[in-house]
Design a protein around this motif. Sequence first.
Motif, short mmCIF file in Angstrom:
data_model
loop_
_atom_site.label_atom_id
_atom_site.label_comp_id
_atom_site.label_asym_id
_atom_site.label_seq_id
_atom_site.Cartn_x
_atom_site.Cartn_y
_atom_site.Cartn_z
N LEU A 1 0.84 -1.19 0.00
CA LEU A 1 0.00 0.00 0.00
C LEU A 1 0.88 1.24 0.00
O LEU A 1 1.97 1.23 0.57
N GLY A 2 0.40 2.33 -0.61
CA GLY A 2 1.22 3.52 -0.67
C GLY A 2 0.42 4.81 -0.64
O GLY A 2 -0.77 4.84 -1.00
N TYR A 3 1.08 5.86 -0.20
CA TYR A 3 0.54 7.22 -0.22
C TYR A 3 1.64 8.16 -0.70
O TYR A 3 2.81 8.00 -0.33
N MET A 4 1.27 9.16 -1.50
CA MET A 4 2.20 10.21 -1.90
C MET A 4 1.49 11.55 -1.85
O MET A 4 0.34 11.67 -2.26
N GLY A 5 2.21 12.54 -1.31
CA GLY A 5 1.65 13.88 -1.22
C GLY A 5 2.65 14.93 -1.65
O GLY A 5 3.81 14.89 -1.25
N LYS A 6 2.19 15.86 -2.48
CA LYS A 6 3.01 17.00 -2.89
C LYS A 6 2.61 18.19 -2.02
O LYS A 6 1.60 18.87 -2.28
N LEU A 7 3.39 18.42 -0.97
CA LEU A 7 3.05 19.46 -0.01
C LEU A 7 3.19 20.86 -0.59
O LEU A 7 2.53 21.79 -0.14
N SER A 8 4.06 20.98 -1.58
CA SER A 8 4.25 22.25 -2.28
C SER A 8 4.89 21.93 -3.62
O SER A 8 5.09 20.75 -3.96
N GLU A 9 5.24 22.93 -4.37
CA GLU A 9 5.92 22.70 -5.64
C GLU A 9 7.32 22.13 -5.44
O GLU A 9 7.91 21.58 -6.37
N ARG A 10 7.84 22.23 -4.22
CA ARG A 10 9.22 21.82 -3.97
C ARG A 10 9.34 20.62 -3.04
O ARG A 10 10.40 20.00 -2.99
N VAL A 11 8.30 20.27 -2.29
CA VAL A 11 8.41 19.22 -1.27
C VAL A 11 7.36 18.14 -1.49
O VAL A 11 6.16 18.44 -1.61
N GLU B 1 7.56 -8.43 6.67
CA GLU B 1 6.91 -7.15 6.47
C GLU B 1 7.98 -6.07 6.31
O GLU B 1 9.09 -6.17 6.85
N ASN B 2 7.63 -5.02 5.59
CA ASN B 2 8.55 -3.91 5.40
C ASN B 2 7.77 -2.63 5.15
O ASN B 2 6.67 -2.65 4.59
N ALA B 3 8.32 -1.52 5.61
CA ALA B 3 7.66 -0.22 5.49
C ALA B 3 8.70 0.85 5.23
O ALA B 3 9.84 0.76 5.70
N SER B 4 8.30 1.88 4.47
CA SER B 4 9.20 2.98 4.14
C SER B 4 8.45 4.31 4.25
O SER B 4 7.26 4.38 3.93
N VAL B 5 9.17 5.33 4.68
CA VAL B 5 8.69 6.71 4.60
C VAL B 5 9.79 7.52 3.93
O VAL B 5 10.98 7.21 4.06
N GLY B 6 9.38 8.56 3.21
CA GLY B 6 10.38 9.33 2.49
C GLY B 6 9.97 10.76 2.26
O GLY B 6 8.79 11.11 2.35
N ILE B 7 10.96 11.57 1.95
CA ILE B 7 10.75 12.97 1.62
C ILE B 7 11.68 13.35 0.48
O ILE B 7 12.80 12.85 0.38
N ALA B 8 11.20 14.20 -0.42
CA ALA B 8 12.01 14.72 -1.52
C ALA B 8 11.85 16.23 -1.56
O ALA B 8 10.73 16.75 -1.46
N LEU C 1 16.94 16.67 -3.56
CA LEU C 1 17.41 15.89 -2.42
C LEU C 1 16.31 14.92 -2.00
O LEU C 1 15.13 15.28 -1.99
N ALA C 2 16.70 13.68 -1.63
CA ALA C 2 15.72 12.68 -1.22
C ALA C 2 16.26 11.88 -0.05
O ALA C 2 17.47 11.62 0.04
N ALA C 3 15.35 11.47 0.86
CA ALA C 3 15.73 10.66 2.00
C ALA C 3 14.60 9.70 2.33
O ALA C 3 13.43 10.08 2.33
N ASP C 4 14.96 8.44 2.59
CA ASP C 4 14.01 7.42 3.01
C ASP C 4 14.47 6.78 4.30
O ASP C 4 15.68 6.70 4.58
N TYR C 5 13.50 6.28 5.07
CA TYR C 5 13.80 5.34 6.17
C TYR C 5 12.96 4.10 5.94
O TYR C 5 11.74 4.19 5.74
N GLN C 6 13.60 2.94 5.98
CA GLN C 6 12.92 1.67 5.75
C GLN C 6 13.09 0.75 6.94
O GLN C 6 14.18 0.66 7.53
N HIS C 7 12.02 0.08 7.31
CA HIS C 7 12.06 -0.97 8.34
C HIS C 7 11.79 -2.31 7.67
O HIS C 7 10.85 -2.44 6.88
N ILE C 8 12.62 -3.32 7.98
CA ILE C 8 12.43 -4.67 7.46
C ILE C 8 12.35 -5.63 8.65
O ILE C 8 13.28 -5.72 9.45
N GLY C 9 11.25 -6.35 8.75
CA GLY C 9 11.00 -7.19 9.92
C GLY C 9 11.48 -8.62 9.77
O GLY C 9 10.68 -9.57 9.88
#
Length: 416
Positions: free
Chosen positions: A221-231, A263-270, A279-287
């Motif tokens: 499952l996934g979600y993506m949001g464009k908080l602004s033109e830059r983020v 199970e695995n989950a990721s959150v990220g920001i660009a 610039l991009a950064a993710d954090y991933q958890h792998i169980g």
Amino acid sequence: MTFQISALRAATLIALGLTALSAHATDGYFSHGYGIKAKGMGGAATALAQDGFAGANNPAAAAFAGNRFEAGVDLFMPDREMSRSGTGGMLDTRVRSDKRAFLIPELGYNQDLSPRLAAGVTVYGNGGMNTTYPGGQLNCGQGPANALCGSGQLGVDLIQLVVAPTVAYKLNERHSVGVSPLLVFQMFKAYGLEGFGGMSVDAAHLTGSGYSNSTGLGLRLGYMGKLSERVSIGASYAPKVHMSRFKAYAGLFADGGDFDIPENASVGIAVQATPEVLLAADYQHIGYGGVPAIGNAATAGPLGGTPGGGFGWKNIGVVKLGVQWQMSPRVTLRAGYNRSENPVTAANITPNVLAPGVMKSHFTLGATHALSPRSELTWSFMHAPRVSVSGPSLLAGTETVSMRQNAIAIQWGSRF
């Protein structure tokens, strides 16, 4: 449209054939990234929509990726070694895994069905439990033996192929959600483990049975949001995939050959820091610890039992950092860093002779070159310095496993 579907079918067949050559061992046995653009940025991709690999990274990204097709291959080159000392010379040894180059194919396809709805498919692989140690270097009391006192060569091979159809929907112009069913096929074989026959509930299904197959159905499952033109931000989650058992290895893996996908989950920001720099950064958890065959301690019980002995891998967190520079209208450069916790623990060193997934740091580079307004060529390079883990052997003395890695990948992409 017809051409694109035909190309997708052909590439899928190629991927199915080449997956038998694959092996991974980076963030545990997950790849450090999916899609060659992500590989060049340390794997950071959860908040990006720049290729057709939404099914592996974030299904919601398909809503923003547009009409495109990518097919790539990664030449993965791990160097694995084990040693044992402190046994008074009886079982002391040092051996290096023979096979040190693997082809890993992957492909992605994405198409807008309407202004708000998009669909696609991603085909990718996992693996990494792959070793091929020579035999005959020891004498464990019954003639020539391998490093774990079995006969002939010693090793295992785990292959996971995932086909991820994807559907994404734009809630509005800035936010999307997506889902990818995960159609998973596994192959596994082990050989040279006769020395552990006395520790198995079913020694006849412990080793030397060739490839055994396993299938399962999962979900991302996934979600993506464009908080602004830059983020932009993103999040992705896949619960544990329950797989059918490896029947031929019911005496090796816990619970009678059960080998699920954790199970695995990721959150990220660009962040578009400047018009040219992203610039991009993710954090991933792998169980890994939630899968008995992987997470159980080596001494949790007899091999194949319930509970049964496992590899003793712990859950891990992974930080992925990437930067992308649009150097010119035709050339985009990338660099990244992937820092993974090591799932292998010293107390469970012996089974990890077979699966030394000990890597921590991955340094990456990459670039995309526009061949025309609609086609491009992307490449990436990854280097992971050697990491070693030592602990008490189940046989005698102290064992050490170590690995270093390099990988070179190339991908062709087309927009339509």
